[in-house]
Design a protein around this motif. Structure first.
Motif, short mmCIF file in Angstrom:
data_model
loop_
_atom_site.label_atom_id
_atom_site.label_comp_id
_atom_site.label_asym_id
_atom_site.label_seq_id
_atom_site.Cartn_x
_atom_site.Cartn_y
_atom_site.Cartn_z
N UNK A 12 -5.49 1.83 -15.06
CA UNK A 12 -5.56 2.80 -14.27
C UNK A 12 -5.16 2.52 -12.53
N UNK A 13 -4.29 3.21 -12.22
CA UNK A 13 -3.80 2.63 -10.69
C UNK A 13 -5.15 3.07 -9.94
N UNK A 90 -15.86 -3.59 -3.11
CA UNK A 90 -15.83 -3.65 -1.72
C UNK A 90 -15.17 -2.48 -0.87
N UNK A 91 -15.56 -2.20 0.01
CA UNK A 91 -14.95 -0.87 0.46
C UNK A 91 -13.68 -0.91 0.42
N UNK A 92 -12.89 -1.90 0.31
CA UNK A 92 -11.26 -1.76 0.31
C UNK A 92 -11.09 -1.40 -1.02
N UNK A 93 -11.76 -1.68 -2.02
CA UNK A 93 -11.58 -1.08 -3.54
C UNK A 93 -11.58 0.34 -3.46
N UNK A 94 -12.65 0.97 -2.70
CA UNK A 94 -12.73 2.21 -2.72
C UNK A 94 -11.73 2.92 -2.00
N UNK A 100 -4.91 6.10 -3.68
CA UNK A 100 -4.15 6.57 -4.92
C UNK A 100 -4.21 7.92 -5.51
N UNK A 101 -5.46 8.53 -5.22
CA UNK A 101 -5.74 9.84 -5.56
C UNK A 101 -4.75 10.93 -4.50
N UNK A 102 -4.25 10.15 -3.75
CA UNK A 102 -3.71 10.88 -2.47
C UNK A 102 -4.71 11.84 -1.51
N UNK A 107 -5.30 7.17 2.43
CA UNK A 107 -3.67 6.90 2.50
C UNK A 107 -3.27 6.52 3.89
N UNK A 108 -3.76 7.41 4.64
CA UNK A 108 -3.14 7.29 6.27
C UNK A 108 -3.90 5.96 6.74
#
Length: 227
Positions: A12-13, A90-94, A100-102, A107-108
C-alpha cells in the motif's frame, strides 16, 4: 494460508517505507528460530499488504513461504494502528502516509522539506512550529507557520555553523524571526555567525544573539529576544 508466489502481493502506498535494518534483523531471526505462523502477513482482497510488509520482504529474500491471512479491516487508519503496536512509526512515516492520501498540509510539508533540502525533523519544526507529535500521528490538519519560508531561507545563511540544523538553533532563528527582528540586526548575526557556539538550549541561543547585537550599544538601542 501460505504461498511462494510473491508476485501476488503488493504494498500500500500509504504504508511507511521499508527499513533495511529491520529486514536484516527479521532475516536473522527467521534463520535462527524459524517463522512464527501466529503472525501472518495481513492482506486485503486485492493482496495489498495491510500489515507485515517487513515480514513479507524478509521471507521473500530468504525464499521462504509467505504465511498470510485476509484482514477484516482494510482502512489506512487500521493499518497505522497495527504498526503502532508492532513497531512504532516515526513521525516521518505518518507524514508520508497522510501525504499519500492527499492531505494538503502534510503534502505541503514534504514539498517544503524538498524545496529547502531539510531533514524531516527540521522541516517539521519550521513548518509546523509547536504542533504536538500526537496531533501529527492522528492526522490533524495543522496550520503552517506564517514565517516558515523566511526561517528556512535564513537558516541557509548560517551555513558556516555545523549545528545550523540542530533543534534549538532552528528554534532560536524561528523565535527571532517571529519577534520581527530587523533586517539590519539579522544581517549582523549572519555576518558574525562564527561568534555563535553550539548551545544546549533555546534560551542560551537567544542570550547569545542578544549579546552579539547589544555589544557596544546604548541601553536604549538594546534588543531582547529572551523576554
Amino acid at each position: 494460508m501460505k504461498t511462494i508466489n510473491y508476485d501476488l502481493f503488493s504494498f500500500k502506498k500509504e504504508n511507511r517505507g521499508i527499513s533495511k535494518q529491520k529486514i536484516t534483523q527479521l532475516k536473522d531471526n527467521f534463520l535462527k528460530f524459524g517463522y512464527d505462523e501466529n503472525y501472518p502477513v495481513l492482506i486485503d482482497e486485492n493482496f495489498l499488504i495491510i500489515d507485515g510488509q517487513h515480514r513479507f520482504t524478509a521471507c521473500k529474500e530468504l525464499k521462504m513461504p509467505i504465511i498470510y491471512a485476509f484482514s477484516k479491516n482494510n482502512s489506512n487508519e487500521y493499518m497505522r494502528s497495527l504498526n503502532i503496536v508492532s513497531s512504532a512509526w516515526e513521525l516521518a512515516d505518518y507524514i508520508r502516509s497522510y501525504a499519500s492520501e492527499n492531505r494538503e498540509c502534510y503534502a505541503n510539508l514534504l514539498n517544503f522539506k524538498k524545496k529547502h533540502n531539510l531533514t524531516m525533523s527540521t522541516a517539521i519544526i519550521i513548518y509546523f512550529g509547536n504542533a504536538r507529535a500526537k496531533s501529527i500521528r492522528q492526522g490533524v490538519e495543522v496550520v503552517p507557520m506564517v514565517n516558515a519560508e523566511k526561517t528556512a531561507n535564513t537558516l541557509k545563511s548560517f551555513s558556516l555553523l555545523k549545528f545550523n540544523g540542530s533543534k534549538n538553533f532552528v528554534l532560536g532563528i524561528q523565535t527571532i524571526i517571529d519577534k520581527n527582528i530587523s533586517e539590519k540586526n539579522l544581517n549582523i548575526l549572519i555576518e558574525k555567525q562564527l561568534l555563535i557556539n553550539e548551545m544546549a538550549s533555546l534560551s542560551q541561543y537567544l542570550l547569545v544573539f542578544e549579546n552579539i547585537l547589544n555589544n557596544r550599544r546604548g541601553v536604549r538601542e538594546n534588543v531582547y529576544f529572551s523576554k
